[in-house]
Design a protein around this motif. Sequence first.
Motif, PDB file in Angstrom:
ATOM      1  N   ALA A  65      20.300  -0.748  -2.941  1.00  0.00           N
ATOM      2  CA  ALA A  65      19.043  -0.917  -4.085  1.00  0.00           C
ATOM      3  C   ALA A  65      17.736  -1.901  -3.325  1.00  0.00           C
ATOM      4  O   ALA A  65      17.469  -3.132  -3.553  1.00  0.00           O
ATOM      5  N   SER A  66      16.627  -0.479  -2.973  1.00  0.00           N
ATOM      6  CA  SER A  66      15.669  -1.279  -2.225  1.00  0.00           C
ATOM      7  C   SER A  66      14.538  -1.871  -3.386  1.00  0.00           C
ATOM      8  O   SER A  66      14.339  -0.363  -4.571  1.00  0.00           O
ATOM      9  N   VAL A  67      13.514  -2.067  -4.234  1.00  0.00           N
ATOM     10  CA  VAL A  67      12.957  -2.216  -4.735  1.00  0.00           C
ATOM     11  C   VAL A  67      11.932  -1.919  -4.411  1.00  0.00           C
ATOM     12  O   VAL A  67      11.615  -0.843  -5.327  1.00  0.00           O
ATOM     13  N   GLY A  68      11.004  -1.084  -3.399  1.00  0.00           N
ATOM     14  CA  GLY A  68       9.573  -0.187  -2.801  1.00  0.00           C
ATOM     15  C   GLY A  68      10.761   1.099  -3.356  1.00  0.00           C
ATOM     16  O   GLY A  68       9.887   1.674  -3.957  1.00  0.00           O
ATOM     17  N   ALA A  69      11.397   1.330  -2.413  1.00  0.00           N
ATOM     18  CA  ALA A  69      11.921   2.400  -3.045  1.00  0.00           C
ATOM     19  C   ALA A  69      12.397   2.880  -4.814  1.00  0.00           C
ATOM     20  O   ALA A  69      11.957   4.186  -5.077  1.00  0.00           O
ATOM     21  N   LEU A 113       3.842 -15.454   4.122  1.00  0.00           N
ATOM     22  CA  LEU A 113       3.887 -15.737   3.109  1.00  0.00           C
ATOM     23  C   LEU A 113       4.945 -16.883   2.752  1.00  0.00           C
ATOM     24  O   LEU A 113       4.299 -17.796   2.134  1.00  0.00           O
ATOM     25  N   ARG A 114       5.689 -16.367   2.194  1.00  0.00           N
ATOM     26  CA  ARG A 114       6.523 -17.711   1.767  1.00  0.00           C
ATOM     27  C   ARG A 114       7.401 -18.626   2.588  1.00  0.00           C
ATOM     28  O   ARG A 114       7.442 -19.973   2.522  1.00  0.00           O
ATOM     29  N   CYS A 115       6.515 -18.318   4.011  1.00  0.00           N
ATOM     30  CA  CYS A 115       6.673 -19.278   5.220  1.00  0.00           C
ATOM     31  C   CYS A 115       5.795 -20.261   4.915  1.00  0.00           C
ATOM     32  O   CYS A 115       6.030 -21.741   5.477  1.00  0.00           O
ATOM     33  N   THR A 163      20.716 -12.185   3.473  1.00  0.00           N
ATOM     34  CA  THR A 163      21.564 -10.632   3.984  1.00  0.00           C
ATOM     35  C   THR A 163      20.214  -8.977   3.718  1.00  0.00           C
ATOM     36  O   THR A 163      20.599  -8.147   3.884  1.00  0.00           O
ATOM     37  N   ILE A 164      18.952  -9.956   3.308  1.00  0.00           N
ATOM     38  CA  ILE A 164      18.375  -8.951   2.997  1.00  0.00           C
ATOM     39  C   ILE A 164      17.184  -9.128   4.168  1.00  0.00           C
ATOM     40  O   ILE A 164      17.118  -7.915   4.763  1.00  0.00           O
ATOM     41  N   TYR A 165      16.694  -9.880   4.786  1.00  0.00           N
ATOM     42  CA  TYR A 165      16.098  -9.672   6.112  1.00  0.00           C
ATOM     43  C   TYR A 165      16.511 -10.934   6.831  1.00  0.00           C
ATOM     44  O   TYR A 165      16.207 -11.982   6.732  1.00  0.00           O
ATOM     45  N   THR A 166      17.295 -10.422   7.947  1.00  0.00           N
ATOM     46  CA  THR A 166      17.923 -11.436   8.467  1.00  0.00           C
ATOM     47  C   THR A 166      17.123 -11.869   9.368  1.00  0.00           C
ATOM     48  O   THR A 166      17.834 -13.487  10.417  1.00  0.00           O
ATOM     49  N   ILE A 214      11.251   2.247   5.827  1.00  0.00           N
ATOM     50  CA  ILE A 214      11.062   3.099   4.529  1.00  0.00           C
ATOM     51  C   ILE A 214      11.533   4.275   4.513  1.00  0.00           C
ATOM     52  O   ILE A 214      11.354   5.267   3.731  1.00  0.00           O
ATOM     53  N   ASP A 215      12.468   4.490   5.432  1.00  0.00           N
ATOM     54  CA  ASP A 215      12.938   5.728   5.702  1.00  0.00           C
ATOM     55  C   ASP A 215      14.093   5.949   3.939  1.00  0.00           C
ATOM     56  O   ASP A 215      14.223   7.065   3.150  1.00  0.00           O
ATOM     57  N   LEU A 216      14.027   4.829   3.009  1.00  0.00           N
ATOM     58  CA  LEU A 216      14.816   4.857   1.768  1.00  0.00           C
ATOM     59  C   LEU A 216      13.765   6.107   0.917  1.00  0.00           C
ATOM     60  O   LEU A 216      13.930   6.816  -0.092  1.00  0.00           O
ATOM     61  N   HIS A 217      12.545   5.288   0.866  1.00  0.00           N
ATOM     62  CA  HIS A 217      11.564   5.970   0.580  1.00  0.00           C
ATOM     63  C   HIS A 217      11.286   7.001   0.916  1.00  0.00           C
ATOM     64  O   HIS A 217      11.566   8.751  -0.281  1.00  0.00           O
ATOM     65  N   THR A 237      15.898 -14.128  -1.468  1.00  0.00           N
ATOM     66  CA  THR A 237      14.978 -13.807   0.243  1.00  0.00           C
ATOM     67  C   THR A 237      13.565 -14.688   0.000  1.00  0.00           C
ATOM     68  O   THR A 237      13.256 -15.940   0.778  1.00  0.00           O
ATOM     69  N   ASP A 238      13.009 -14.316  -1.114  1.00  0.00           N
ATOM     70  CA  ASP A 238      11.842 -15.261  -0.818  1.00  0.00           C
ATOM     71  C   ASP A 238      11.720 -16.351  -1.214  1.00  0.00           C
ATOM     72  O   ASP A 238      10.777 -17.138  -0.933  1.00  0.00           O
ATOM     73  N   ILE A 239      12.481 -17.094  -2.567  1.00  0.00           N
ATOM     74  CA  ILE A 239      12.687 -18.314  -2.239  1.00  0.00           C
ATOM     75  C   ILE A 239      13.705 -18.846  -1.180  1.00  0.00           C
ATOM     76  O   ILE A 239      13.164 -20.551  -1.636  1.00  0.00           O
ATOM     77  N   SER A 276       0.438  -1.118   0.596  1.00  0.00           N
ATOM     78  CA  SER A 276       0.233   0.312  -0.046  1.00  0.00           C
ATOM     79  C   SER A 276       0.901   1.265  -0.241  1.00  0.00           C
ATOM     80  O   SER A 276       0.003   2.431  -0.143  1.00  0.00           O
ATOM     81  N   TYR A 277       2.407   0.929   0.334  1.00  0.00           N
ATOM     82  CA  TYR A 277       2.953   2.165   0.195  1.00  0.00           C
ATOM     83  C   TYR A 277       3.519   2.882  -0.681  1.00  0.00           C
ATOM     84  O   TYR A 277       3.652   3.760  -1.229  1.00  0.00           O
ATOM     85  N   TYR A 278       2.792   2.301  -2.122  1.00  0.00           N
ATOM     86  CA  TYR A 278       2.939   2.741  -3.494  1.00  0.00           C
ATOM     87  C   TYR A 278       2.468   3.866  -3.891  1.00  0.00           C
ATOM     88  O   TYR A 278       2.442   4.479  -4.905  1.00  0.00           O
TER      89      TYR A 278
END
Length: 420
Positions: A163-167, A371-373, A327-330, A125-128, A305-307, A96-98
């Motif tokens: 390198a954030s996807v969302g930002a 979700l991925r769990c 290294t993305i979501y520790t 979301i500091d980079l956004h 990371t999702d995989i 929804s942040y988009y």
Amino acid sequence: MEEVIKIEGKHALEGTVRISGSKNATVALIPAAILANGPVTICGVPEISDVQSLSVLLRDLGVLVDIRSSDTIVIDPTSMENRPLVQDAVNKLRASYYFMGALLGKYGHVEIKMPGGCYLGPRPIDLHLKGFEALGAEIRYDHGSYILDAPQLTGTKIFLDIASVGATINIMMAAVHAKGRTTIENAAKEPEIIDVATLLNKMGANIRGAGTNVITIDGVDQLAGCFHEIIPDRIEAATYIVLAAAAAKEVRIDNIIPHHLEALLSKLKEIGTDLEIGVDNVVIRASRDLKAADIKTLPYPGFATDIQQPLTALLTQAQGQSIVTETIYTERFKHCQELNKMGANINVMIPSSFINGPTPLSGAEVYATDLRCGACLVIAGLIADGVTTIHNIYHIERGYEHIDEKLTALGAKIWRETVE
Ligand code: EPU
């Protein structure tokens, strides 16, 4: 009362499954569509609850949402109004942040509640926000909502610390109408970013470099409606590929872009799975004598990371110790304690999990914590002896279209039950 998914394991899967449109592209394309001045038709939209939550938000903004068929929606923002987004649907998904980038780009003003989504450890979301500020926005945080104001957005150079996807996507959307040129350096390179840039360019934006680490956006005055088809979901594809490697006699997975899956496919070859990669499909046959492997998650094109969560279910069947390092979501290791309830032998020492295999798995009561769990537990249930009950399936429904129907068609014994 709660609906659960039950799986009776050890039925060899056989047949063909078709991958749906990308969830992570869809959840950005839908907010991006409001930047147009006319109707945007998007096809390949997966039937997942995240799309329903975004449709609620669109309708609250006065956008007409017309579901034309199971996978095509028309989003008509012609008579939309810029109202505050403070309702519960905002909390149901992170994407929804988009609406921040899209509404800021369109109106120069946004009021939106802090977005929700899967808990994977801290997700700032500091980079956004820094990106929006660099473009000229003023940001306030008041009673749980962000309020962004920018009478005029002006193009500038923005360097992302990560390198954030969302930002990357959010800044791209905010910058389409900015005055002059915006350059995003150290941009994320995920395929979903290219898909969003493609939609915006079809609408009339001027974006170059999406898919590389430097994206240039030259501001334009108007954006029009268009037609767009979403790319296949590389994470859903990965889930079915791993699932087939774990439980198939022979399964063909259609509607994939193998190039998007290179990190996974080469890792699966290392593990010893029997794969035949076609132009837009992959065939997986029963694989024996799987070998342990080490995985380190990285931004695209590295291992996603999702995989790692779905793959961990397969690694419980491999000979030796596998190490997964995040290294993305520790903290993205909640699936490990659920797998251990089923007989796995996994030790977690953040930021890594140590998977000692092979271990037979047996059916248990387990909880999808994200979700991925959830995807990981479905795979484990297919391998396990006996019946596995998965709770909190709303996480799975956020991102996997008709997972039970797709698996039933492959010969799995999977069903839903309502329990106390
Ligand atoms: N980060 C910051 N500050 C920010 C933004 C990100 O520190 O302002 C950090 C994050 O904490 C993380 C890293 O940067 O450590 C990368 O995060 P990114 O912004 O790339 O992730 P995201 O855009 O929030 C998307 C996907 C996730 C996927 C990640 C990483 C969507 C809606 N979500 O999230 O997908 O795990 O990129 O590839 O596109 C999923 O599909 O299950 C899922 C969680």
